[in-house]
Design a protein around this motif. Structure first.
Motif, PDB file in Angstrom:
ATOM      1  N   ASN A   1       0.830  -1.263  -0.170  1.00 32.97           N
ATOM      2  CA  ASN A   1      -0.070  -0.056  -0.060  1.00 32.97           C
ATOM      3  C   ASN A   1       0.909   1.294   0.026  1.00 32.97           C
ATOM      4  O   ASN A   1       0.143   2.366  -0.043  1.00 32.97           O
ATOM      5  N   GLY A   2       1.999   1.255   0.084  1.00 33.80           N
ATOM      6  CA  GLY A   2       2.869   2.546   0.088  1.00 33.80           C
ATOM      7  C   GLY A   2       3.712   2.793   1.110  1.00 33.80           C
ATOM      8  O   GLY A   2       3.308   2.440   2.326  1.00 33.80           O
ATOM      9  N   ILE A   3       4.831   3.324   0.927  1.00 34.81           N
ATOM     10  CA  ILE A   3       5.697   3.695   2.173  1.00 34.81           C
ATOM     11  C   ILE A   3       5.343   5.246   2.526  1.00 34.81           C
ATOM     12  O   ILE A   3       5.317   6.069   1.769  1.00 34.81           O
ATOM     13  N   GLU A   4       5.150   5.681   3.652  1.00 35.28           N
ATOM     14  CA  GLU A   4       5.016   6.810   4.361  1.00 35.28           C
ATOM     15  C   GLU A   4       6.354   7.460   4.627  1.00 35.28           C
ATOM     16  O   GLU A   4       6.514   8.525   3.965  1.00 35.28           O
ATOM     17  N   SER A   5       7.027   6.714   5.569  1.00 40.80           N
ATOM     18  CA  SER A   5       8.320   7.411   5.776  1.00 40.80           C
ATOM     19  C   SER A   5       9.288   6.242   6.106  1.00 40.80           C
ATOM     20  O   SER A   5       9.041   5.210   6.428  1.00 40.80           O
ATOM     21  N   TRP A   6      10.802   6.509   6.194  1.00 40.58           N
ATOM     22  CA  TRP A   6      11.500   5.324   6.549  1.00 40.58           C
ATOM     23  C   TRP A   6      12.831   6.369   7.054  1.00 40.58           C
ATOM     24  O   TRP A   6      13.002   7.571   7.064  1.00 40.58           O
ATOM     25  N   LYS A   7      13.719   5.643   7.824  1.00 41.29           N
ATOM     26  CA  LYS A   7      14.701   6.193   8.477  1.00 41.29           C
ATOM     27  C   LYS A   7      16.051   4.992   8.858  1.00 41.29           C
ATOM     28  O   LYS A   7      15.509   3.985   9.051  1.00 41.29           O
ATOM     29  N   MET A   8      17.088   5.116   8.463  1.00 39.64           N
ATOM     30  CA  MET A   8      18.152   4.274   8.660  1.00 39.64           C
ATOM     31  C   MET A   8      19.146   5.001   9.555  1.00 39.64           C
ATOM     32  O   MET A   8      19.742   6.459   9.164  1.00 39.64           O
ATOM     33  N   ASN A   9      19.205   4.817  10.893  1.00 37.93           N
ATOM     34  CA  ASN A   9      20.276   5.082  11.757  1.00 37.93           C
ATOM     35  C   ASN A   9      21.451   4.347  11.978  1.00 37.93           C
ATOM     36  O   ASN A   9      21.391   3.074  11.895  1.00 37.93           O
ATOM     37  N   ILE A  10      22.654   5.083  12.166  1.00 33.92           N
ATOM     38  CA  ILE A  10      24.000   4.305  12.245  1.00 33.92           C
ATOM     39  C   ILE A  10      24.493   4.565  13.588  1.00 33.92           C
ATOM     40  O   ILE A  10      24.499   6.000  14.010  1.00 33.92           O
ATOM     41  N   PHE A  11      24.612   3.663  14.603  1.00 31.34           N
ATOM     42  CA  PHE A  11      25.092   4.178  15.891  1.00 31.34           C
ATOM     43  C   PHE A  11      26.603   3.841  16.077  1.00 31.34           C
ATOM     44  O   PHE A  11      27.016   3.017  15.636  1.00 31.34           O
ATOM     45  N   ASP A  12      27.225   4.587  16.787  1.00 25.89           N
ATOM     46  CA  ASP A  12      28.885   4.429  17.122  1.00 25.89           C
ATOM     47  C   ASP A  12      29.016   3.402  18.281  1.00 25.89           C
ATOM     48  O   ASP A  12      27.879   2.641  18.631  1.00 25.89           O
TER      49      ASP A  12
END
Length: 183
Positions: free
Chosen positions: A122-133
């Motif tokens: 049905n479709g993507i509203e939002s996304w986030k890719m976080n990289i942690f130390d």
């Protein structure tokens, strides 16, 4: 978010009502849920996405129709109202190349290629890719609306311009939400 559907039927004359039904059908016109009553018109009806067996209905398109039977024999029906049932979060997968990343400007493995696949029927509203130390602090973040690109490149710099630490592990967390709020 949007965990229930509230149907609010209206009647031109509820005083002579004999029986009413609210029927929910799937895309193949198979009845999956029925609400019914006699005499008194309901103020509202709540559907929690379950079928007549009280199990969650499959994701997909559904049609609602309200029917009434009056004591004088009249049998009016509403037009069908469509809705989409979506209880499934988006699919997410990703991988990295090269497996050992060393952005030291020596011409070898200086850039990390992040292949990201996010999808939802049905479709993507939002996304986030976080990289942690290594201390689990946010180091780098990518985000956006809609379906993201399939590949990202990362030069090893944080959002503040700091370079990754040598021979350390950095964790990645991808979160996404579809247009119906499933995460």
């Amino acid at each position: 978010v949007n965990d229930v559907v509230i149907a609010t039927p209206t009647f031109s004359d509820p005083s002579d009502l004999k029986k009413w039904t609210l029927v929910i059908k799937d895309k193949d016109d198979k009845i999956i849920r029925t609400f019914e009553g006699t005499s008194e018109a309901p103020k509202s009806l709540t559907w929690k996405g379950t079928n007549n067996n009280a199990t969650i209905a499959r994701d997909g398109e559904y049609k609602f129709q309200f029917n009434a039977v009056y004591n004088n024999g009249d049998t009016p029906s509403s037009s069908e109202h469509k809705l989409t049932l979506d209880t499934t979060p988006p699919d997410v997968s990703y991988d990295f190349k090269p497996k050992l990343f060393s952005p030291d400007n020596d011409g070898e493995n200086d850039v990390l290629f992040i292949n990201l696949a996010i999808g939802d029927i049905n479709g993507i509203e939002s996304w986030k890719m976080n990289i942690f130390d290594p201390d689990n602090h946010l180091f780098k973040s990518f985000s956006g609306k809609g379906t993201p690109a399939n590949q990202f490149t990362w030069d090893g710099l944080s959002d503040k311009g700091e370079l990754v630490e040598s021979a350390q592990d950095y964790n990645v967390k991808v979160t996404t939400s579809d247009i119906y709020g499933n995460k």
